[in-house]
Design a protein around this motif. Structure first.
Motif, mmCIF file in Angstrom:
data_model
loop_
_atom_site.group_PDB
_atom_site.id
_atom_site.type_symbol
_atom_site.label_atom_id
_atom_site.label_comp_id
_atom_site.label_asym_id
_atom_site.label_seq_id
_atom_site.Cartn_x
_atom_site.Cartn_y
_atom_site.Cartn_z
ATOM 1 N N TYR A 89 0.794 -1.220 0.000
ATOM 2 C CA TYR A 89 0.000 0.000 0.000
ATOM 3 C C TYR A 89 0.833 1.280 0.000
ATOM 4 C CZ TYR A 89 -3.841 -3.154 1.061
ATOM 5 O OH TYR A 89 -4.772 -4.171 1.000
ATOM 6 N N THR A 90 2.154 1.166 -0.074
ATOM 7 C CA THR A 90 3.011 2.340 -0.048
ATOM 8 C C THR A 90 3.766 2.437 -1.370
ATOM 9 O OG1 THR A 90 3.292 2.031 2.329
ATOM 10 C CG2 THR A 90 4.809 3.536 1.239
ATOM 11 N N PRO A 91 3.786 3.598 -2.013
ATOM 12 C CA PRO A 91 4.491 3.724 -3.296
ATOM 13 C C PRO A 91 5.998 3.572 -3.129
ATOM 14 C CG PRO A 91 3.737 5.873 -2.509
ATOM 15 C CD PRO A 91 3.123 4.855 -1.623
ATOM 16 N N PRO A 92 6.700 3.078 -4.156
ATOM 17 C CA PRO A 92 8.170 2.952 -4.085
ATOM 18 C C PRO A 92 8.812 4.301 -3.748
ATOM 19 C CG PRO A 92 7.302 1.825 -6.013
ATOM 20 C CD PRO A 92 6.158 2.599 -5.435
ATOM 21 N N GLY A 93 9.933 4.215 -3.028
ATOM 22 C CA GLY A 93 10.629 5.404 -2.592
ATOM 23 C C GLY A 93 10.192 5.900 -1.232
ATOM 24 N N SER A 94 9.170 5.298 -0.680
ATOM 25 C CA SER A 94 8.680 5.729 0.632
ATOM 26 C C SER A 94 9.651 5.311 1.724
ATOM 27 C CB SER A 94 7.300 5.142 0.910
ATOM 28 O OG SER A 94 6.369 5.551 -0.059
ATOM 29 N N GLU A 95 9.536 6.000 2.862
ATOM 30 C CA GLU A 95 10.350 5.660 4.039
ATOM 31 C C GLU A 95 9.538 4.785 4.981
ATOM 32 O OE1 GLU A 95 11.434 8.294 7.663
ATOM 33 O OE2 GLU A 95 13.086 8.538 6.233
ATOM 34 N N VAL A 96 10.121 3.678 5.378
ATOM 35 C CA VAL A 96 9.480 2.741 6.298
ATOM 36 C C VAL A 96 10.355 2.617 7.535
ATOM 37 C CG1 VAL A 96 8.631 0.406 6.641
ATOM 38 C CG2 VAL A 96 8.391 1.492 4.405
ATOM 39 N N ASN A 110 5.086 6.510 5.246
ATOM 40 C CA ASN A 110 4.585 7.836 4.880
ATOM 41 C C ASN A 110 3.749 7.769 3.611
ATOM 42 O OD1 ASN A 110 6.583 7.264 3.087
ATOM 43 N ND2 ASN A 110 7.767 9.152 3.373
ATOM 44 N N GLY A 111 2.985 6.657 3.508
ATOM 45 C CA GLY A 111 2.125 6.452 2.352
ATOM 46 C C GLY A 111 0.791 7.160 2.490
ATOM 47 N N PRO A 112 -0.235 6.654 1.804
ATOM 48 C CA PRO A 112 -1.560 7.316 1.824
ATOM 49 C C PRO A 112 -2.313 7.142 3.129
ATOM 50 C CG PRO A 112 -1.652 5.285 0.549
ATOM 51 C CD PRO A 112 -0.204 5.504 0.878
#
Length: 902
Positions: A795-802, A820-822
């Motif tokens: 559910y998180t786009p590539p490049g996001s910080e986890v 820091n996704g939707p």
């Protein structure tokens, strides 16, 4: 004097109760204000005395809490073996009820009456185990603190700020054969705490700062003393009833206010309420309706009803009594309820007849053991009472029709006697006139009966006693005949009128009881709320002559509009109904809230919760002021609420059974399908790998197809594994292999498994360096971390910080996964943990919606919790908390370094 003979029905009922009680064991409770006062120690001391007396004593459950004195006191007593009960991943020790019943000792010790049994036990509570032991004829000793009593639980939490969740119903406490108060002054208890005789040193300091503050201990001690005193008072009243004790025992201050027909009764009520408040004593208020008061004017009856309602509002227990003599009924009521002081209004009349004694004087003469307090009345109250009496007298003499018919009856008796005079002797003529007096008294009451007595004597003397047709008497013996005839006529008339009045009262009571019985019988057969409403409305219309509307709750406990009625609905105000429902108090007509409303709103209170509101539009509003009628209405409402709750839980049980069966079938299908899919998926993965082993190896589009084939096969294999895991968790076939191990190893292992998936993400690890070891099943917990991270990838786009982190709190280890996704859909933060639920619409992401459900099942199996929330700065956060327990200490040199970037 009142009849002191015992009621045969009561005697028979008491004999049956005593016979049943003789077969049961005896329960003795050692009662205290708080932990540490010595209840268990006192119980063991009493058990040792029984043992020395030759009684077969065993210990079922005794909690020593590591206290040396208590453990020494328990030495030498036989312990009943405990039963092993599997609970989640552990084996817990619990009381063996069946073993105790087989052993059947004479006395068994069962510590902590309010204890909750482990799931899987026969009963949910220890007091229920004790009840079964008592039914088997086994005596029981037990202990309980005042904060564990259900009725005082909220009071104690308000004092201490700490809510105790393990409670025992007051009925279980009150049913004890003996209660021993184990008391200890607060200063001595605090000394015991500081000396480590209650808790360990560090626990004692924390307890003194929180629960065991001196103010708390003083308040708890007062509650325990008062509760014990109330129980002793109830025992004393029961003993008085059993032994037919008529005299009042002045063991505590208690008052009885006698309400009359005059306006001064209001002052009597207020004065009694003030005295009771100063003495902190219970008080009662009664109105006694005698045959002489039956024909009171309407204004006087309204005043009586308002005064009874005022007494209830001021805290009195009210009652309306019926009898022949007001003073006898008041004395009987005072003695039945052990009320030592009777408060009455003072009679200020200067023209009182010498033979007429006041109400207070009559009580003082008949009951010298009672204190009589007289309340002075003002001049206005005396004048008002006099005018009311005058109107009452006028009202009495306005019943000219009854007196005329009484005179006519005597004339007819004289005519009949004249016809019989030639053929019967003179003494038999007297019987004709006595019969006339009895019939007139039965039909028209006491006043016409008195008139008939005098007229009968006059007619007999004038028409039949020689010389006839004259009131002169030649034979002096006839004077005695006249006197006896008059006395017999008066006494017979009085008795007949009184019996008629008592029969009328008994008939009204019997009608109320019959209505309650018929209503409860019909409600027990109802299967739907609509049927319950129809039955309730039918009885309310018949007994109270009122229109009724039922507003019931829905599945979300929201009040719904009134159900349709064939008799028509009153003009219900939903705002007032909602207020009555929200506050669980009556509102509208006859109450102190929105009294101007023409409708009375009663909340339907069931044992578990409110089930709706009953709205009543009374045709005769004065009936709400009559205590008996209001109690009848409250009983109707209670029966309806209990019936609604029964129907609700029947429906819940049926739905639960259907859901359980559906769940079982679904798990069986999932397990079967998963096993059938697992082998083909493994074959597909193997075929994809074997394509790269061929010579020459595939290149270009062929290699891409092989890799895609392998990835899709692994994805489907993961979904199959999720299905299998969920089926096993639901079936309870997963056993945790818990060990103390570092959390960072589990996190790193899960990250390595997802290393390829996280190639396009920024991963941050923030594990606290001081994390202790965690008692977990590492394989299952790694699956939890893996599913949470995989959910982030979906559910998180590539490049996001986890970010994945963990820290230790006082009682738990908290682990979180941030992105820091939707974020999560609004309102679905809890729903996403259900099976086959997904955060996004179907088709936008891959999966079957089982990952988070598996996470929750595994975490809860570890005794932890998991939840999801949206971060203020954007994105989602998943937090799971695991019990900290008592981990072993790690050597600081051996701790791995895991802080940093991945």
């Amino acid at each position: 004097m009142p009849d002191q003979r015992p009621d045969p029905d009561q005697l028979l009922s008491r004999l049956n109760e005593e016979e049943a009680k003789a077969k049961r064991g005896k329960l003795k409770i050692f009662f205290g204000a708080s932990a540490g006062v010595g209840k268990t120690y006192a119980m063991l001391g009493a058990a040792r005395q029984q043992l020395l007396a030759g009684v077969d004593v065993v210990i079922g459950i005794v909690e020593t809490h590591g206290r040396m004195e208590t453990e020494v006191m328990a030495d030498g007593l036989e312990y009943l073996p405990l039963r092993d009960i599997p609970y989640r991943d552990r084996i817990l020790k619990e009381f063996d009820l069946d073993g105790a019943l087989r052993r059947k000792p004479a006395l068994i010790l069962m510590d902590e009456l309010a204890h909750s049994n482990v799931a899987g036990s026969r009963h949910a509570k220890r007091w229920q185990d004790i009840d079964e032991l008592l039914a088997a004829g086994i005596d029981v000793y037990s202990t309980v603190n005042v904060q564990h009593l259900e009725s005082l639980n909220d009071v104690v939490s308000g004092i201490t700020g700490i809510r105790v969740w393990e409670t025992v119903p007051d009925k279980a406490f009150d049913a004890a054969d003996e209660v021993v108060l184990v008391d200890l002054p607060p200063d001595e208890l605090l000394q015991r705490l500081q000396a480590g005789k209650v808790y360990l040193a560090n626990q004692a300091e924390r307890a003194i700062r929180n629960f065991f503050r001196k103010g708390n201990l003083i308040a708890l001690r007062e509650l325990a003393l008062r509760r014990t005193a109330d129980r002793v008072d109830s025992q004393m009243l029961q003993y008085r009833r059993d032994q037919l004790v008529s005299s009042v025992w002045q063991t505590r201050d208690s008052l009885l206010a006698c309400i009359g027909t005059g306006s001064g009764a209001e002052k009597v009520i207020r004065t009694t309420a003030r005295i009771a408040s100063r003495l902190e004593a219970p008080w009662h208020a009664i109105y006694i309706e005698t045959p002489a008061l039956q024909r009171q004017p309407e204004q006087s009856r309204h005043r009586i009803l308002r005064n009874l309602k005022l007494a209830e509002e001021l805290g009195a227990q009210t009652a309306t009594l019926s009898g022949g003599e007001a003073d006898e009924m008041a004395i009987k009521y005072a003695r039945d309820h052990n009320l030592a002081k009777i408060v009455v209004g003072r009679n200020h009349s200067r023209l009182r007849r010498p033979w007429h004694r006041s109400f207070a004087d009559r009580i003082g003469q008949r009951a010298p053991d009672l204190d009589v307090l007289q309340v002075a009345r003002s001049k206005n109250e005396q004048d008002s009472a006099k005018s009311i009496q005058e109107r009452g007298d006028e009202n009495t003499f306005e019943q000219w029709s009854a007196y005329a018919k009484a005179a006519l009856g005597c004339a007819l008796a004289g005519l009949a006697a004249a016809l019989l005079f030639p053929i019967v002797e003179l003494p038999n003529i007297v019987m004709v006139f006595l019969l006339a007096v009895v019939l007139v008294s039965m039909r028209y009451g006491r006043g016409p009966g008195v008139l008939a007595s005098f007229l009968s004597v006059a007619i007999f003397d004038f028409a039949f006693v020689p010389p006839r047709f004259s009131f002169a008497v030649t034979d002096v013996q006839y004077l005695m005949t006249f006197g006896v005839m008059l006395a017999v006529g008066l006494i017979t008339g009085q008795l007949t009128a009184g019996s008629k009045y008592q029969a009328k009262v008994a008939m009204r009571r019997e009608q109320r009881v019959r209505s309650l019985y018929e209503m409860s019988r019909d409600l027990s057969a109802a299967l739907m709320p609509e049927q319950i409403a129809e039955i309730g409305e039918r009885f309310i219309v018949a007994e109270l002559s009122a229109k009724a509307a039922f507003m019931l709750t829905d599945e979300n406990d929201q009040l719904q509009p009134a159900l349709a009625s064939a008799n028509g609905l009153p003009a219900v105000d939903m705002g007032i109904a909602q207020w009555a429902f929200d506050h669980a108090e009556a509102a509208g007509q006859g109450t102190n809230t929105l009294a101007a409303s023409p409708i009375l709103y009663l909340p339907l209170k069931a044992p578990m919760r409110l089930r709706g509101v009953l709205a009543l539009e009374m045709r005769n509003t004065d009936r709400l002021l009559i205590p008996e009628q209001r109690r009848l209405l409250d009983t109707f409402a209670s029966l309806i609420a209990i019936a609604l709750e029964r129907v609700h839980y029947v429906e819940v049980a049926q739905n639960t059974t259907v859901q359980m069966e559906s769940e079982r079938l679904r798990n069986s299908v999932l397990s079967a399908i998963s096993h059938d899919l697992r082998t083909p998926m493994s074959v597909l993965v193997g075929l994809a790998d074997s394509m790269f082993l061929t010579q020459p190896p595939p290149t270009g589009p062929q290699a891409e197809i092989a890799r895609s084939l392998k990835e899709e096969a692994l994805r489907v294999s993961d979904q199959v594994n999720n299905l299998l895991d969920m089926a096993r968790l639901q079936a309870g076939r997963v056993e945790l292999n818990r060990q103390w191990q570092p959390l960072d190893e589990v996190v790193v292992s899960a990250l390595k498994t997802l290393e390829r998936s996280f190639a396009k993400y920024q991963i941050k690890i923030a594990l606290d360096e001081s994390l202790p070891l965690v008692n977990i099943d590492s394989v299952l917990m790694e699956r939890v971390i893996y599913n949470l991270l995989e959910n982030t990838v979906k559910y998180t786009p590539p490049g996001s910080e986890v970010e994945i982190g963990a820290r230790a709190t006082e009682r738990s280890i908290d682990i979180w996964v941030d992105d820091n996704g939707p974020g999560l859909p609004e309102g679905k933060e809890e729903m996403i943990f259900k099976k086959f639920e997904r955060g996004q619409p179907e088709g936008t992401t891959r999966g079957v919606g089982l990952g988070l459900a598996i996470c929750r099942a595994i975490v809860e199996a570890h005794g932890g919790e998991i939840h999801a929330e949206n971060r203020p700065q954007g994105g989602a956060r998943f937090v799971l908390s695991l019990p900290k327990g008592n981990p072993p200490q790690l050597d600081m040199d051996d701790e791995p370094e895991v802080q940093g970037e991945h």
